[in-house]
Write a protein that holds these residues in place. Structure first.
Motif, mmCIF file in Angstrom:
data_model
loop_
_atom_site.group_PDB
_atom_site.id
_atom_site.type_symbol
_atom_site.label_atom_id
_atom_site.label_comp_id
_atom_site.label_asym_id
_atom_site.label_seq_id
_atom_site.Cartn_x
_atom_site.Cartn_y
_atom_site.Cartn_z
ATOM 1 N N TYR A 141 0.840 -1.205 0.000
ATOM 2 C CA TYR A 141 0.000 0.000 0.000
ATOM 3 C C TYR A 141 0.877 1.258 0.000
ATOM 4 O O TYR A 141 0.630 2.207 -0.757
ATOM 5 N N ASN A 191 2.578 1.792 -3.378
ATOM 6 C CA ASN A 191 1.670 2.319 -4.401
ATOM 7 C C ASN A 191 1.468 3.824 -4.259
ATOM 8 O O ASN A 191 1.323 4.542 -5.255
ATOM 9 N N LYS A 192 1.462 4.322 -3.025
ATOM 10 C CA LYS A 192 1.243 5.751 -2.784
ATOM 11 C C LYS A 192 2.534 6.563 -2.936
ATOM 12 O O LYS A 192 2.528 7.659 -3.482
ATOM 13 N N THR A 229 -2.098 7.940 4.982
ATOM 14 C CA THR A 229 -3.432 7.755 4.411
ATOM 15 C C THR A 229 -4.287 8.995 4.604
ATOM 16 O O THR A 229 -5.008 9.424 3.693
#
Length: 364
Positions: free
Chosen positions: A62, A65-66, A354
């Motif tokens: 995750y 990907n960011k 996030t």
């Protein structure tokens, strides 16, 4: 050792890199750790324990990907500020320094008992640490090639103990699930210590050529590790039983005694010597991780220089553990702390990246 040198690793090298960080000296006494609680169902605990690296891999995928070009050290400073982020990064780096030292001490203990009892501890430390420091000094690409070469040796060593199936008894594995699900869960907590190493993905993924395959190849290495752990514990219980296995410091080495080869009196010596190469690879990875992490903390000092700076530190720490039983007690206590810390540290950073959005955060 530096991304700016256009150093990248392939997906297969990443798989073997991660696999090598999992499998070290601990596997030789893993059966005793799980038998303690789960008894004959200890091999099931090895399967459940794989949840830990799976969780770490999902979070690293995750994060990749960011922020595909930012590792955990940079993201920590972005999310928590330079001072707090640096402090937390340093604690995280000490985890890799600790594992380097305890793996080195564990390998030296095994060598003292089975291979080189005539050598003193510091002589074994110096010879092993010099090789691992040199390997770390050369950088991530040569280290990836080393993982690739020794992978085939690892396969041979994993398949050799199959000879124990001829002498063991399936009754040693009965009754399945007889120890109770609660005890199996407790034993799976013990195996999470042996699955530590997945944290490396958080600062390795910027080196990946194909970052989209991080999760896929990370899962492959996790499944292979889980299979190896389950296989060795299964064989130890099948061959020795839950009463006899704990009487040995390294029950997996006892499996080597079941291998009969003409002319060779004891295959255990050969097995220890070959397994030392596998552990050597593991130590090299953690030593490299320690040096790279320190460089990300103090950019003014190169990773190569840190291979020299950390050399006496790791040497000193390795000399503190003492005999095998004392070392394991220390390792269990310290690893419990690091396991909790790594989970909180990594989860916190993922949560922060996030919810922290906006151009200013992205450009930091």
């Amino acid at each position: 050792m530096n991304k700016t040198q256009n150093t990248f690793i392939t997906s297969s090298e990443f798989t073997l890199f991660l696999l090598s960080s999992f499998i070290g000296i601990g596997i030789l006494y893993l059966p005793n750790s799980v038998i303690k609680d789960a008894r004959q169902d200890g091999w099931i605990g090895c399967i459940i324990g794989a949840v830990y690296p799976l969780y770490i891999l999902i979070l690293s995928n995750y994060t990749c990907n960011k922020f595909p070009n930012d590792d955990v050290f940079g993201l920590s400073k972005k999310s928590l500020g330079k001072i707090l982020g640096s402090i937390l990064n340093f604690i995280f780096i000490t985890f890799f320094i600790f594992v380097t030292s305890t793996e080195l001490a564990g390998l030296a203990n095994a060598f003292k008992v089975y291979a080189t009892p005539f050598l003193k501890n510091y002589q074994i430390f110096l010879s092993i640490l010099t090789v691992t420091a040199y390997t770390a000094y050369k950088g991530i690409k040569p280290l990836g090639r080393l993982c690739k070469i020794t992978f085939y040796l690892t396969l041979i060593l994993l398949l050799l103990p199959v000879a124990t199936l001829k002498y063991g008894s399936y009754l040693n594995l009965m009754p399945v699930l007889g120890s109770g699900f609660k005890n199996i869960l407790i034993s799976s907590k013990e195996t999470t210590f042996f699955y530590c190493g997945a944290e490396i993905t958080f600062f390795i993924y910027p080196f990946l050529e194909n970052k989209k395959k991080l999760l896929k190849y990370g899962l492959i290495s996790t499944v292979i590790t889980m299979s190896v752990y389950t296989w060795f514990v299964f064989l130890a219980i099948y061959y020795l039983g839950i009463e006899i296995s704990p009487k040995y410091l390294w029950p997996i080495l006892t499996l080597a005694d079941s291998i009969n080869i003409p002319i060779i009196n004891s295959f255990r010596y050969i097995f220890v010597s070959l397994w030392a190469l596998v552990v050597l690879r593991c130590i090299s990875i953690y030593y490299f991780s320690s040096c790279y992490g320190m460089n990300r903390l103090i950019n003014e000092i190169s990773p190569q220089t840190f291979t020299l700076i950390l050399y006496p530190i790791v040497l000193f720490l390795s000399s503190l553990y003492g005999p095998p039983t004392k070392r394991r007690n220390y390792t269990d206590m310290v690893m419990s702390f690091y396991l909790i810390y790594n989970l909180i540290y990594i989860s916190l950073i993922v949560i922060l990246i996030t919810f922290k959005k906006g151009g200013s955060f992205e450009k930091k």
